[in-house]
Design a protein around this motif. Structure first.
Motif, PDB file in Angstrom:
ATOM      1  N   MET A 100       0.962  -1.077   0.335  1.00 11.61           N
ATOM      2  CA  MET A 100       0.203  -0.149   0.107  1.00 11.61           C
ATOM      3  C   MET A 100       1.245   1.087  -0.163  1.00 11.61           C
ATOM      4  O   MET A 100       1.802   1.249   0.454  1.00 11.61           O
ATOM      5  CB  MET A 100      -1.141  -0.370   1.184  1.00 11.61           C
ATOM      6  CG  MET A 100      -2.145  -1.212   1.492  1.00 11.61           C
ATOM      7  SD  MET A 100      -3.035  -1.195   2.545  1.00 11.61           S
ATOM      8  CE  MET A 100      -4.292  -0.302   2.053  1.00 11.61           C
ATOM      9  N   PRO A 101       0.487   1.953  -1.464  1.00 10.33           N
ATOM     10  CA  PRO A 101       1.120   3.246  -0.625  1.00 10.33           C
ATOM     11  C   PRO A 101       1.006   3.975   0.917  1.00 10.33           C
ATOM     12  O   PRO A 101       0.293   4.085   1.660  1.00 10.33           O
ATOM     13  CB  PRO A 101       0.687   4.542  -1.469  1.00 10.33           C
ATOM     14  CG  PRO A 101      -1.097   3.557  -2.172  1.00 10.33           C
ATOM     15  CD  PRO A 101      -0.423   2.332  -1.625  1.00 10.33           C
ATOM     16  N   CYS A 122       4.849   1.305   0.467  1.00  9.47           N
ATOM     17  CA  CYS A 122       6.114   1.935  -0.182  1.00  9.47           C
ATOM     18  C   CYS A 122       5.454   3.150  -0.674  1.00  9.47           C
ATOM     19  O   CYS A 122       4.740   4.107  -0.286  1.00  9.47           O
ATOM     20  CB  CYS A 122       5.850   0.921  -1.428  1.00  9.47           C
ATOM     21  SG  CYS A 122       4.354   1.207  -2.521  1.00  9.47           S
ATOM     22  N   LYS A 123       6.675   3.994  -1.116  1.00 12.98           N
ATOM     23  CA  LYS A 123       6.260   5.297  -2.006  1.00 12.98           C
ATOM     24  C   LYS A 123       5.489   5.475  -2.826  1.00 12.98           C
ATOM     25  O   LYS A 123       4.561   4.215  -3.450  1.00 12.98           O
ATOM     26  CB  LYS A 123       7.731   5.905  -2.666  1.00 12.98           C
ATOM     27  CG  LYS A 123       8.653   5.642  -1.356  1.00 12.98           C
ATOM     28  CD  LYS A 123       8.956   7.034  -0.112  1.00 12.98           C
ATOM     29  CE  LYS A 123      10.158   7.251   0.456  1.00 12.98           C
ATOM     30  NZ  LYS A 123       9.653   7.986   0.934  1.00 12.98           N
ATOM     31  N   PRO A 124       4.346   6.699  -2.756  1.00 16.86           N
ATOM     32  CA  PRO A 124       2.852   6.695  -3.973  1.00 16.86           C
ATOM     33  C   PRO A 124       3.664   6.493  -5.209  1.00 16.86           C
ATOM     34  O   PRO A 124       2.798   7.592  -5.293  1.00 16.86           O
ATOM     35  CB  PRO A 124       2.295   7.886  -2.758  1.00 16.86           C
ATOM     36  CG  PRO A 124       3.465   9.294  -2.819  1.00 16.86           C
ATOM     37  CD  PRO A 124       4.655   7.748  -2.066  1.00 16.86           C
ATOM     38  N   THR A 125       4.194   5.766  -5.818  1.00 18.57           N
ATOM     39  CA  THR A 125       4.412   6.082  -7.189  1.00 18.57           C
ATOM     40  C   THR A 125       3.859   4.045  -7.759  1.00 18.57           C
ATOM     41  O   THR A 125       4.426   3.476  -7.198  1.00 18.57           O
ATOM     42  CB  THR A 125       5.813   6.313  -7.295  1.00 18.57           C
ATOM     43  OG1 THR A 125       6.894   4.977  -7.311  1.00 18.57           O
ATOM     44  CG2 THR A 125       5.617   7.440  -6.908  1.00 18.57           C
ATOM     45  N   LEU A 126       3.655   4.154  -8.440  1.00 16.54           N
ATOM     46  CA  LEU A 126       3.447   2.740  -9.492  1.00 16.54           C
ATOM     47  C   LEU A 126       4.516   2.011  -9.489  1.00 16.54           C
ATOM     48  O   LEU A 126       4.266   0.856  -9.415  1.00 16.54           O
ATOM     49  CB  LEU A 126       2.919   2.778 -10.760  1.00 16.54           C
ATOM     50  CG  LEU A 126       2.193   1.602 -11.565  1.00 16.54           C
ATOM     51  CD1 LEU A 126       1.395   0.484 -11.184  1.00 16.54           C
ATOM     52  CD2 LEU A 126       1.846   1.619 -13.236  1.00 16.54           C
ATOM     53  N   GLU A 127       5.817   2.402  -9.716  1.00 11.14           N
ATOM     54  CA  GLU A 127       7.139   1.591  -9.625  1.00 11.14           C
ATOM     55  C   GLU A 127       7.631   1.121  -8.341  1.00 11.14           C
ATOM     56  O   GLU A 127       8.349   0.039  -8.450  1.00 11.14           O
ATOM     57  CB  GLU A 127       8.063   2.867 -10.336  1.00 11.14           C
ATOM     58  CG  GLU A 127       7.736   3.316 -11.755  1.00 11.14           C
ATOM     59  CD  GLU A 127       6.530   4.774 -11.768  1.00 11.14           C
ATOM     60  OE1 GLU A 127       7.273   4.478 -12.841  1.00 11.14           O
ATOM     61  OE2 GLU A 127       6.588   5.092 -10.979  1.00 11.14           O
ATOM     62  N   ALA A 128       7.237   2.192  -7.386  1.00 13.97           N
ATOM     63  CA  ALA A 128       7.322   1.695  -6.304  1.00 13.97           C
ATOM     64  C   ALA A 128       6.936   0.370  -6.267  1.00 13.97           C
ATOM     65  O   ALA A 128       7.116  -0.689  -4.992  1.00 13.97           O
ATOM     66  CB  ALA A 128       7.370   2.521  -4.865  1.00 13.97           C
ATOM     67  N   ARG A 129       5.221   0.188  -5.924  1.00 16.06           N
ATOM     68  CA  ARG A 129       3.917  -0.304  -5.883  1.00 16.06           C
ATOM     69  C   ARG A 129       4.596  -2.077  -6.627  1.00 16.06           C
ATOM     70  O   ARG A 129       4.833  -2.762  -6.111  1.00 16.06           O
ATOM     71  CB  ARG A 129       3.120  -0.074  -6.220  1.00 16.06           C
ATOM     72  CG  ARG A 129       2.214   1.008  -5.196  1.00 16.06           C
ATOM     73  CD  ARG A 129       1.005   1.593  -5.504  1.00 16.06           C
ATOM     74  NE  ARG A 129       0.348   0.567  -5.784  1.00 16.06           N
ATOM     75  CZ  ARG A 129      -0.884   1.713  -5.891  1.00 16.06           C
ATOM     76  NH1 ARG A 129      -1.781   3.210  -5.930  1.00 16.06           N
ATOM     77  NH2 ARG A 129      -2.061   0.868  -6.508  1.00 16.06           N
ATOM     78  N   GLU A 130       4.972  -2.003  -7.522  1.00 15.92           N
ATOM     79  CA  GLU A 130       5.358  -2.780  -8.554  1.00 15.92           C
ATOM     80  C   GLU A 130       6.840  -3.407  -7.841  1.00 15.92           C
ATOM     81  O   GLU A 130       6.890  -5.335  -7.738  1.00 15.92           O
ATOM     82  CB  GLU A 130       5.603  -2.790  -9.899  1.00 15.92           C
ATOM     83  CG  GLU A 130       3.716  -2.250 -10.490  1.00 15.92           C
ATOM     84  CD  GLU A 130       4.344  -1.865 -12.174  1.00 15.92           C
ATOM     85  OE1 GLU A 130       5.025  -1.325 -12.788  1.00 15.92           O
ATOM     86  OE2 GLU A 130       2.616  -1.568 -12.948  1.00 15.92           O
TER      87      GLU A 130
END
Length: 315
Positions: A100-101, A122-130
């Motif tokens: 979760m961001p 994680c950081k609120p970016t799609l890259e960080a989530r993935e």
């Protein structure tokens, strides 16, 4: 699952039925008068986990479990799918790992933990989530399930509209909010299979109108900013959801932030039910385009009710 059929959607509903609520359809004379339409609200805010996403999450986990040993499931989600997957996995005694961001509403993080999911921020970016989801999958063996861009998930989400068509004789339109496209794609399939002459329509915040622009451009586009109160609609269309939307959806109505808040306030005040901003986008679309919906029978998918009560926009 490259081919979608009425039989597959029916089978999906049969599989998930023991694990979900058949949510009610509510009406409001006042909202009918204000909009000039006859509205039927499919209230997925009363669904297990507080949103329609319980349907798709359950379907995906059930099918993965049928394929063999399932050491766990992992996803990344700002909230509603996180809760849904946690609850679905717990129902089947399977571990759920949820990325979760940091910016996700605290009420949703707490709910994930209460439903048995293990939260990884994680950081609120799609890259960080993935990246974090991939790391967890590699370490635990958990199978990744995308919150929206997954055929099994999209079919599950379509069962909400399927139930609405079973409960309401005739609809001219059915409106669903669109973010990643799982709900709108599933709604479009159910409408094509079981809706007769009904037209499925998308509703989207103007601030994150990537689905509207993608439909116009014929390819998936993103957003430079995600400044919308409808936090559940910040994601973009995917490789599975976009082709379905492209095939079946002709219209996406865009609404601004003030219109979303006004619609949300009306639902709370007049219908006495708790809905989150993303849910109000569909009603806002009716007010936005009154000529399209005047004197029509309109189904509205209320997508969820997981709202942070400490941050109501009209309190």
């Amino acid at each position: 699952m490259s081919t979608y059929t009425p039989e597959l959607l029916r089978e999906c509903h049969r599989k998930i039925h023991p694990f979900i609520h058949r949510t009610p359809v509510l009406t409001s004379h006042l909202l009918n008068e204000l909009t000039g339409a006859t509205l039927f609200f499919k209230c997925e805010n009363f669904q297990k986990g507080g949103s329609y996403k319980m349907r798709g999450a359950t379907h995906a986990v059930l099918l993965k479990k049928e394929e063999g040993d399932l050491p766990g499931v992992v996803t990344h989600s700002s909230g509603n799918f996180a809760q849904a997957l946690s609850l679905a996995a717990r129902s089947l005694n399977i571990p759920a790992y949820i990325v979760m961001p940091e910016s996700a509403p605290e009420v949703k993080k707490r709910a994930v933990a209460q439903y048995g999911g293990s939260v990884f921020e994680c950081k609120p970016t799609l890259e960080a989530r993935e990246a974090e989801a991939a790391r967890i999958g590699k370490e635990t063996g958990a199978i990744f399930i995308h919150p929206s861009n997954d055929p099994m998930v999209m079919m599950g989400q379509g069962t909400a509209a399927l139930e609405l068509f079973e409960d309401v004789d005739v609809l001219d339109h059915i409106i669903a909010p669109v973010g990643g496209g799982g709900l709108l794609g599933g709604t479009a399939l159910a409408t094509a299979f079981f809706g007769g002459d009904c037209e499925a329509i998308g509703a989207e915040p103007l601030a994150v109108d990537d689905a509207y622009r993608s439909l116009k451009a014929g390819r998936i586009l993103g957003n430079k900013k995600t400044d919308t109160i409808a936090d559940g609609l910040k994601t973009v269309l995917g490789s599975y959801t976009f082709p379905v939307i492209q095939k079946y959806i002709r219209t996406i109505v865009r609404v601004d932030e003030a219109e979303i808040i006004q619609a949300m306030h009306l639902i709370w005040e007049r219908m006495k039910i708790v809905v989150e901003p993303s849910s109000a986008v569909a009603l806002a679309a009716v007010f936005k385009d009154p000529d399209r919906f005047k004197d029509k029978r309109v189904g509205i998918v209320i997508s969820g009710g997981n709202v942070d009560l400490t941050k109501l926009p009209f309190a």
